[in-house]
Design an enzyme around this catalytic site. Structure first.
Site, short mmCIF file in Angstrom:
data_model
loop_
_atom_site.label_atom_id
_atom_site.label_comp_id
_atom_site.label_asym_id
_atom_site.label_seq_id
_atom_site.Cartn_x
_atom_site.Cartn_y
_atom_site.Cartn_z
N GLU A 59 18.46 -7.65 -27.62
CA GLU A 59 19.65 -7.47 -28.47
C GLU A 59 20.43 -8.79 -28.44
O GLU A 59 21.10 -9.11 -27.46
CB GLU A 59 20.51 -6.34 -27.91
CG GLU A 59 21.72 -6.05 -28.78
CD GLU A 59 22.80 -5.22 -28.08
OE1 GLU A 59 23.61 -4.62 -28.80
OE2 GLU A 59 22.87 -5.21 -26.84
N ASP B 35 19.31 -5.10 -23.13
CA ASP B 35 20.68 -4.91 -23.59
C ASP B 35 21.48 -6.21 -23.47
O ASP B 35 21.38 -6.91 -22.46
CB ASP B 35 21.32 -3.83 -22.70
CG ASP B 35 22.63 -3.31 -23.24
OD1 ASP B 35 22.63 -2.71 -24.31
OD2 ASP B 35 23.67 -3.51 -22.57
C1 NOJ Z 1 24.82 -2.62 -26.15
C2 NOJ Z 1 24.41 -1.21 -26.38
O1 NOJ Z 1 23.65 -1.14 -27.56
C3 NOJ Z 1 25.69 -0.40 -26.46
O2 NOJ Z 1 25.42 0.93 -26.85
C4 NOJ Z 1 26.38 -0.45 -25.14
O3 NOJ Z 1 27.63 0.20 -25.22
C5 NOJ Z 1 26.63 -1.90 -24.70
N1 NOJ Z 1 25.48 -2.74 -24.87
C6 NOJ Z 1 27.03 -1.95 -23.24
O4 NOJ Z 1 25.91 -1.67 -22.45
#
Ligand code: NOJ
Length: 549
Positions: free
Chosen positions: A240, A195
């Site tokens: 990500e 993440d």
């Molecule tokens: C990215 C995640 O995809 C999202 O859903 C989340 O709210 C944020 N990171 C915070 O963890």
């Protein structure tokens, strides 16, 4: 290097299948549906956060990195899922959310209670608000620094204020993160979807200028990858990273490829929507050609939709407005000024030709495709739901009660079921399983063909010359395999002439999605007749070729 040709399927256990009928999806329910995923052709399951959580950010706010949320099941239930998946040839990866914790995590409770807590330095504190950065959720937060009364200081949070950022320059934090990784690898996971990677490694607000990570935050990503690979040689980090291509290359570890194994291709995704809005393939072609050259083992994860907003942040303002106008003109369809909360099929007015063309294109692009649950049957969104929850509705298994997701009372469901034209009555697995012409059957075919064409995961990518702006014609070549794919993004029929670098005396083109093959003329040319929103996958078969077609 299984990830080079994997088919990844992302799901949230909470909304997938409820086996004890308490209204929340659970791990035993998921275990019951692994045969469905196997039949679909999925080879890697990405589980969204299943850890204990106050659930203020759909589980991305964690209170115990080693736990399993009791609503979803137990560690034993998770092991059953991983073991059954492995039996079906499916690997499991999970979200690794270590940029921040929940503010109810025992570390933060201890940290805020006292300056001398061993956990104080697990987070980033300042007497005055530190350097300002744009909060990720601008509708909720105005600053990335919030004053904590109990701590008597400001703390950093790139996301919601209930998600304090961890301080990775602290060795003890890095040791804890390593333990988390080591723990889940022992349970049998094949890696992680990481993440918010740029925020995880950043050192904003950290004062220790002598710290090596402050000078080169990528040092930490290299450390993480090294640790992961030491513990499990074929585990992956799927990151990500929504940044411009040259920065993404850094997150792969440049030519050394010693940081993230895979990254989502956010840029191609965004430019694909611009192409669809304009019915002009140029934007998506540009994105694909601009992808930086990566190390052999690195891989792009391609996708058209995920669990968050459909972000359009890397388009220019006017490009974004074009996409908004085409696919989400109402204010409730838009979010954060940068994205859409809709799923693909409603954006395309449920037009089966366009929907199929987009997925055909997705599976024919170089990279590893990632599906978000429900895409395979063409689920729609719930615009009544708050923000990003629009696309986080229960999986639609049947036309029956609660979409066959749960027998619980409607009021107890983890999220309301979609109503209207995309409701379970019209869109569900049970009906589509029996229908050879359904979207689900088409997706299975695409997945089978993708798996049969390793050149898509491994090969080089070339755009083929042809005269129509609405058409994308490309080839992927690797080893003895070459696939030619042609997609018409516009409504008008097109006659597409292609010149292939093949000897017409010995090569032919075999249609991989339909019956009609195509003939090369004596100069190696072929003329394809495409309807509006039509598509072709053609395998180049040369004399002596022994691949099964
Ligand atoms: C990215 C995640 O995809 C999202 O859903 C989340 O709210 C944020 N990171 C915070 O963890």
């Amino acid at each position: 290097m299984w990830w080079k040709t994997a088919v990844v399927y992302c799901l949230d256990v909470e909304t997938f299948m409820d086996w004890n009928d308490d209204g929340s999806g659970d791990l035993p329910g998921l275990a019951q549906r692994l045969d469905y995923l196997h039949d679909l052709g999925v080879t890697c399951l990405w589980l969204m956060p299943f850890y204990p959580t106050p659930d203020r950010d759909d589980g991305y706010d964690i209170t115990d990195f080693f736990g399993v949320d009791g609503r979803l099941g137990s560690h034993g239930d998770l092991v059953e899922v991983v073991r059954t998946a492995r039996d079906r040839g499916i690997r499991v990866i999970a979200d690794l959310v270590v940029n921040h914790t929940s503010d109810r995590h025992p570390w933060f409770k201890s940290a805020r209670a006292s300056h001398t807590s061993p956990y104080r330095d697990f987070y980033v504190w300042r007497d005055e608000p530190g350097e300002e950065q744009a909060p990720v959720f601008p509708d909720q937060e105005k600053s990335v620094w919030t004053y904590d009364e109990r701590a008597g200081q400001y703390y950093l949070h790139r996301f919601y204020k209930h998600q304090p950022d961890l301080n990775v320059t602290n060795r003890a934090v890095r040791d804890e993160i390593a333990k988390v990784i080591g723990f889940w690898l022992e349970v049998g996971l094949s890696g992680f979807r990481v993440d918010a990677v740029p925020f995880l490694i950043e050192t904003l607000g950290v004062n220790r200028v002598e710290d090596a990570l402050v000078h080169d935050p990528h040092e930490y990503l290299r450390e993480l990858r090294e640790f992961l690979s030491r513990r499990s040689g074929d585990a992956v980090l799927l990151g990500e990273v929504n940044l411009p291509p040259k920065d993404q290359l850094k997150f792969f570890g440049g030519p050394d490829g010693d940081e993230l194994t895979m990254q989502f291709d956010f840029i191609t995704m965004q430019r694909l929507y611009l192409s669809l809005a304009r019915e002009d393939a140029t934007p998506v072609i540009e994105a694909l050609l601009n992808r930086p050259e990566t190390a052999t083992a690195a891989q792009w994860a391609t996708f058209v939709r995920n669990h968050d907003e459909l972000t359009l942040d890397k388009l220019s303002d006017s490009e974004r407005q074009e996409v908004f106008a085409a696919f989400g003109p109402e204010p409730q369809m838009q979010i954060y000024g940068r994205g859409l909360v809709r799923r693909l099929p409603p954006m395309l007015d449920g037009d089966p030709r366009r929907i199929r063309m987009v997925y055909s294109l997705l599976f024919s692009l170089p990279g590893t495709p990632v599906l978000f649950y429900g895409e395979e049957i063409g689920m729609g969104e719930n615009l009544e739901a708050e923000g990003r929850n629009a696309v986080r509705t229960p999986m639609q298994w049947t036309a029956g009660k609660n979409a066959g997701f749960s027998q619980a009372r409607k009021s107890r469901l983890a999220a309301p079921v979609v109503t209207g034209g995309f409701s379970p009555e019209h869109v569900n697995v049970a009906d589509q399983r029996r229908d050879p012409d359904s979207l689900l059957s088409f997706m299975k075919l695409l997945i089978r063909r993708y798996r049969e064409c390793p050149e898509l995961g491994w090969g080089s990518f070339d755009v083929l010359d042809q005269p129509h702006p609405s058409v994308l014609a490309h080839s992927c070549t690797w080893d003895d395999g070459c696939l030619v794919a042609v997609h018409n993004l516009g409504p008008e029929p097109r006659s597409v002439p292609l010149q292939l670098d093949e000897d017409p005396a010995t090569a032919r083109l075999v249609n991989l999605l339909g019956q009609e093959d195509a003939d090369l003329d004596d100069k190696g040319r072929v003329e394809l007749q495409l309807e509006g929103y039509d598509y072709r996958w053609l395998r180049v078969v040369r004399e002596g070729d022994r691949r099964l077609t």
